[in-house]
Write a protein that holds these residues in place. Structure first.
Motif, PDB file in Angstrom:
ATOM      1  N   GLY A 149       1.124  -1.064  -0.161  1.00  0.00           N
ATOM      2  CA  GLY A 149      -0.335   0.088   0.074  1.00  0.00           C
ATOM      3  C   GLY A 149       0.694   1.360  -0.030  1.00  0.00           C
ATOM      4  O   GLY A 149       0.046   2.346   0.196  1.00  0.00           O
ATOM      5  N   ALA A 150       2.274   0.870  -0.211  1.00  0.00           N
ATOM      6  CA  ALA A 150       3.237   2.398  -0.026  1.00  0.00           C
ATOM      7  C   ALA A 150       3.165   3.206  -1.112  1.00  0.00           C
ATOM      8  O   ALA A 150       2.695   4.704  -0.912  1.00  0.00           O
ATOM      9  CB  ALA A 150       4.812   2.269   0.030  1.00  0.00           C
ATOM     10  N   ALA A 151       2.461   2.541  -2.086  1.00  0.00           N
ATOM     11  CA  ALA A 151       1.972   3.569  -3.450  1.00  0.00           C
ATOM     12  C   ALA A 151       1.133   5.144  -3.300  1.00  0.00           C
ATOM     13  O   ALA A 151       1.295   5.903  -3.891  1.00  0.00           O
ATOM     14  CB  ALA A 151       1.928   3.174  -4.204  1.00  0.00           C
ATOM     15  N   ALA A 152       0.434   4.597  -2.419  1.00  0.00           N
ATOM     16  CA  ALA A 152      -0.811   5.656  -2.698  1.00  0.00           C
ATOM     17  C   ALA A 152      -0.384   7.019  -1.024  1.00  0.00           C
ATOM     18  O   ALA A 152      -1.350   7.062  -1.062  1.00  0.00           O
ATOM     19  CB  ALA A 152      -2.300   4.396  -2.401  1.00  0.00           C
ATOM     20  N   ARG A 153       0.375   5.716  -0.400  1.00  0.00           N
ATOM     21  CA  ARG A 153       0.524   6.449   1.143  1.00  0.00           C
ATOM     22  C   ARG A 153       1.188   8.285   0.578  1.00  0.00           C
ATOM     23  O   ARG A 153       1.665   8.528   1.108  1.00  0.00           O
ATOM     24  CB  ARG A 153       1.301   5.937   1.893  1.00  0.00           C
ATOM     25  CG  ARG A 153       0.675   5.187   2.658  1.00  0.00           C
ATOM     26  CD  ARG A 153       1.208   4.512   3.949  1.00  0.00           C
ATOM     27  NE  ARG A 153       1.857   3.984   3.692  1.00  0.00           N
ATOM     28  CZ  ARG A 153       2.297   2.036   3.303  1.00  0.00           C
ATOM     29  NH1 ARG A 153       1.102   2.259   3.072  1.00  0.00           N
ATOM     30  NH2 ARG A 153       3.079   1.954   3.185  1.00  0.00           N
ATOM     31  N   TRP A 154       2.537   7.619  -0.748  1.00  0.00           N
ATOM     32  CA  TRP A 154       3.633   8.131  -1.210  1.00  0.00           C
ATOM     33  C   TRP A 154       2.944   9.710  -2.405  1.00  0.00           C
ATOM     34  O   TRP A 154       3.597  10.719  -2.384  1.00  0.00           O
ATOM     35  CB  TRP A 154       4.696   7.442  -1.391  1.00  0.00           C
ATOM     36  CG  TRP A 154       5.559   6.483  -1.127  1.00  0.00           C
ATOM     37  CD1 TRP A 154       5.292   6.786   0.847  1.00  0.00           C
ATOM     38  CD2 TRP A 154       6.260   6.065  -0.822  1.00  0.00           C
ATOM     39  NE1 TRP A 154       5.937   5.854   1.238  1.00  0.00           N
ATOM     40  CE2 TRP A 154       6.966   5.406   0.627  1.00  0.00           C
ATOM     41  CE3 TRP A 154       6.792   5.288  -1.946  1.00  0.00           C
ATOM     42  CZ2 TRP A 154       8.259   4.221   0.908  1.00  0.00           C
ATOM     43  CZ3 TRP A 154       8.155   4.039  -1.499  1.00  0.00           C
ATOM     44  CH2 TRP A 154       8.299   3.600   0.267  1.00  0.00           C
ATOM     45  N   PHE A 155       2.523   9.279  -3.539  1.00  0.00           N
ATOM     46  CA  PHE A 155       1.902   9.793  -4.198  1.00  0.00           C
ATOM     47  C   PHE A 155       0.708   9.798  -4.151  1.00  0.00           C
ATOM     48  O   PHE A 155      -0.178   9.192  -4.535  1.00  0.00           O
ATOM     49  CB  PHE A 155       3.066   8.641  -5.569  1.00  0.00           C
ATOM     50  CG  PHE A 155       4.681   8.648  -5.361  1.00  0.00           C
ATOM     51  CD1 PHE A 155       5.110   9.444  -5.331  1.00  0.00           C
ATOM     52  CD2 PHE A 155       4.903   7.704  -4.984  1.00  0.00           C
ATOM     53  CE1 PHE A 155       6.328  10.056  -4.838  1.00  0.00           C
ATOM     54  CE2 PHE A 155       6.049   7.098  -5.034  1.00  0.00           C
ATOM     55  CZ  PHE A 155       7.022   8.111  -5.414  1.00  0.00           C
ATOM     56  N   THR A 156       0.235  11.146  -5.459  1.00  0.00           N
ATOM     57  CA  THR A 156      -0.946  11.019  -5.783  1.00  0.00           C
ATOM     58  C   THR A 156      -1.296  10.124  -6.856  1.00  0.00           C
ATOM     59  O   THR A 156      -0.140   9.378  -7.320  1.00  0.00           O
ATOM     60  CB  THR A 156      -0.976  12.627  -6.771  1.00  0.00           C
ATOM     61  OG1 THR A 156      -0.271  12.290  -7.879  1.00  0.00           O
ATOM     62  CG2 THR A 156      -1.091  13.651  -5.737  1.00  0.00           C
ATOM     63  N   PRO A 157      -2.384  10.295  -7.368  1.00  0.00           N
ATOM     64  CA  PRO A 157      -2.841   8.633  -8.383  1.00  0.00           C
ATOM     65  C   PRO A 157      -2.310   9.358  -9.434  1.00  0.00           C
ATOM     66  O   PRO A 157      -2.247   8.021 -10.233  1.00  0.00           O
ATOM     67  CB  PRO A 157      -4.151   8.915  -8.137  1.00  0.00           C
ATOM     68  CG  PRO A 157      -4.918   9.300  -6.520  1.00  0.00           C
ATOM     69  CD  PRO A 157      -3.637   9.998  -6.490  1.00  0.00           C
ATOM     70  N   ALA A 158      -2.563  10.397 -10.370  1.00  0.00           N
ATOM     71  CA  ALA A 158      -1.908  11.082 -11.208  1.00  0.00           C
ATOM     72  C   ALA A 158       0.000  10.516 -11.439  1.00  0.00           C
ATOM     73  O   ALA A 158       0.317  10.011 -12.678  1.00  0.00           O
ATOM     74  CB  ALA A 158      -1.947  13.004 -11.260  1.00  0.00           C
ATOM     75  N   PHE A 159       0.093  10.884 -10.322  1.00  0.00           N
ATOM     76  CA  PHE A 159       1.914  10.795 -10.435  1.00  0.00           C
ATOM     77  C   PHE A 159       2.062   9.103 -10.193  1.00  0.00           C
ATOM     78  O   PHE A 159       3.039   8.183 -11.527  1.00  0.00           O
ATOM     79  CB  PHE A 159       3.056  10.985  -9.417  1.00  0.00           C
ATOM     80  CG  PHE A 159       4.184  10.874  -9.424  1.00  0.00           C
ATOM     81  CD1 PHE A 159       4.945  11.666 -10.282  1.00  0.00           C
ATOM     82  CD2 PHE A 159       5.163   9.401  -8.694  1.00  0.00           C
ATOM     83  CE1 PHE A 159       6.028  11.448 -10.457  1.00  0.00           C
ATOM     84  CE2 PHE A 159       6.126   9.811  -9.005  1.00  0.00           C
ATOM     85  CZ  PHE A 159       6.887  10.190  -9.612  1.00  0.00           C
ATOM     86  N   ILE A 160       1.381   8.524  -9.938  1.00  0.00           N
ATOM     87  CA  ILE A 160       1.315   6.899 -10.007  1.00  0.00           C
ATOM     88  C   ILE A 160       0.928   6.314 -11.646  1.00  0.00           C
ATOM     89  O   ILE A 160       1.946   5.322 -12.016  1.00  0.00           O
ATOM     90  CB  ILE A 160       0.444   6.105  -8.799  1.00  0.00           C
ATOM     91  CG1 ILE A 160       0.497   6.483  -7.701  1.00  0.00           C
ATOM     92  CG2 ILE A 160       0.834   4.159  -9.407  1.00  0.00           C
ATOM     93  CD1 ILE A 160      -0.084   5.665  -6.337  1.00  0.00           C
ATOM     94  N   GLU A 161       0.013   6.826 -12.191  1.00  0.00           N
ATOM     95  CA  GLU A 161      -0.231   6.608 -13.264  1.00  0.00           C
ATOM     96  C   GLU A 161       0.702   6.800 -14.107  1.00  0.00           C
ATOM     97  O   GLU A 161       1.436   5.975 -15.266  1.00  0.00           O
ATOM     98  CB  GLU A 161      -1.829   6.872 -13.887  1.00  0.00           C
ATOM     99  CG  GLU A 161      -2.251   6.671 -15.074  1.00  0.00           C
ATOM    100  CD  GLU A 161      -3.439   6.826 -15.366  1.00  0.00           C
ATOM    101  OE1 GLU A 161      -3.877   6.658 -16.900  1.00  0.00           O
ATOM    102  OE2 GLU A 161      -3.977   7.646 -14.584  1.00  0.00           O
ATOM    103  N   GLU A 163       4.559   7.983 -13.885  1.00  0.00           N
ATOM    104  CA  GLU A 163       5.667   7.822 -13.946  1.00  0.00           C
ATOM    105  C   GLU A 163       5.352   6.262 -13.236  1.00  0.00           C
ATOM    106  O   GLU A 163       5.849   5.681 -11.727  1.00  0.00           O
ATOM    107  CB  GLU A 163       6.095   8.387 -12.402  1.00  0.00           C
ATOM    108  CG  GLU A 163       6.086   9.412 -13.703  1.00  0.00           C
ATOM    109  CD  GLU A 163       7.185  10.319 -14.384  1.00  0.00           C
ATOM    110  OE1 GLU A 163       7.929   9.066 -15.052  1.00  0.00           O
ATOM    111  OE2 GLU A 163       7.251  10.194 -15.461  1.00  0.00           O
ATOM    112  N   ALA A 164       5.016   5.593 -14.199  1.00  0.00           N
ATOM    113  CA  ALA A 164       4.904   4.031 -12.748  1.00  0.00           C
ATOM    114  C   ALA A 164       6.228   3.421 -12.484  1.00  0.00           C
ATOM    115  O   ALA A 164       6.126   2.784 -11.720  1.00  0.00           O
ATOM    116  CB  ALA A 164       3.871   2.908 -13.753  1.00  0.00           C
ATOM    117  N   ALA A 165       7.224   3.304 -14.047  1.00  0.00           N
ATOM    118  CA  ALA A 165       8.416   3.087 -13.486  1.00  0.00           C
ATOM    119  C   ALA A 165       8.946   3.456 -12.554  1.00  0.00           C
ATOM    120  O   ALA A 165      10.114   2.250 -11.176  1.00  0.00           O
ATOM    121  CB  ALA A 165       9.380   2.840 -14.631  1.00  0.00           C
ATOM    122  N   THR A 166       8.784   4.585 -12.556  1.00  0.00           N
ATOM    123  CA  THR A 166       9.727   5.177 -10.639  1.00  0.00           C
ATOM    124  C   THR A 166       8.969   4.966  -9.910  1.00  0.00           C
ATOM    125  O   THR A 166       9.262   4.532  -8.406  1.00  0.00           O
ATOM    126  CB  THR A 166       9.370   6.708 -10.742  1.00  0.00           C
ATOM    127  OG1 THR A 166       9.857   7.097 -11.926  1.00  0.00           O
ATOM    128  CG2 THR A 166       9.917   7.340 -10.086  1.00  0.00           C
TER     129      THR A 166
END
Length: 260
Positions: A149-161, A163-166
């Motif tokens: 669940g880390a990605a959702a704590r760290w980044f906005t949904p737009a960034f997750i989509e 910059e998926a590789a980062t």
């Protein structure tokens, strides 16, 4: 590269970029990350600053050492690193847990600091119960329990989509962290409450907050800015790890503040 630093038998891993004759900047990572999180800032600033990135105790290639330990131990690690590098005074920038380390240094070792950047942090992050529960979780179930669940704590949904590789690379590094070191830092955060001390900070300070940060909010940043005399506050369009989500804006803020 300087010789490795050993503190009471524990290895503290770090990297330097730039000319040691330039003003020094120490970068302190957030919980569950390592010094690679600062790549964009190191690349941009190494021509003007002596940039020192450190894997906080229990993270990356640094050892865990004796646990439990507190934020004071992490702060004293930074002082030992400055001594090791023969740096009398440095600017310190930390994100989240690294920002708590910066606050501790500003309270207890202001004579070693030139400037202070406190990013996506607060004088008290979360609750003791929450951190103790997370420490118990990773001790019993390993890092997958928090990495999923880390990605959702760290980044906005737009960034997750976008910059998926980062995002995947940072989550993979979290998953590979030493569970005991991560848990020990959770337990340090459970005890870390600097609300009664931050008003004593006299070092020139910049507070950076993420407009979409659910962990340490803009209000948390504003509270710090109001407590620290002369501090300024900047908000960036990011979530919790704002230097990765908005590297150009974050780096521009550092450049303007540190080199003005």
């Amino acid at each position: 590269m300087p010789q490795p630093l050993i503190i009471d038998g524990t290895r503290l891993h770090f990297r330097t970029d730039g000319d040691p004759a330039h003003p020094c900047l120490v970068l302190c990572n957030s919980l569950g990350t390592d010094l690679s999180m600062w790549g964009a800032q190191a690349d941009a600033l190494a021509s003007s600053l002596f940039v020192v990135r450190v894997d906080t105790r229990g993270h990356g290639q640094s050892g865990t050492g004796d646990a439990p330990f507190g934020i004071d131990r992490l702060g004293r690690d930074v002082i030992a690193l400055l001594d090791h590098l023969q740096v009398e005074r440095a600017a310190v920038c930390g994100v989240s847990m690294g920002g708590l380390v910066g606050q501790w240094l500003g309270i207890h070792h202001p004579q070693r600091l030139t400037k202070l950047v406190l990013a996506n942090t607060a004088a008290r992050i979360g609750s003791a119960e929450g951190w103790q529960a997370r420490a118990a979780l990773v001790r019993s179930e390993g890092m997958d329990a928090v990495a999923d669940g880390a990605a959702a704590r760290w980044f906005t949904p737009a960034f997750i989509e976008r910059e998926a590789a980062t995002v995947a690379r940072m989550v993979d590094r979290l998953r590979a962290q030493n569970a005991l070191g991560y848990a020990a830092c959770c337990e340090a955060l459970a005890q870390a409450d600097l609300r009664a001390g931050v008003a004593a900070i006299t070092v020139p300070t910049l507070v950076i907050a993420g407009e979409h940060d659910p962990v340490t909010t803009v209000d948390d940043g504003r509270w710090l800015q109001q407590q620290i005399a002369g501090a300024s506050l900047a908000a960036v369009a990011a979530s919790h790890i704002s230097n990765v989500e908005q590297p150009q804006q974050f780096t521009a803020l550092l450049h303007a503040f540190l080199l003005q």
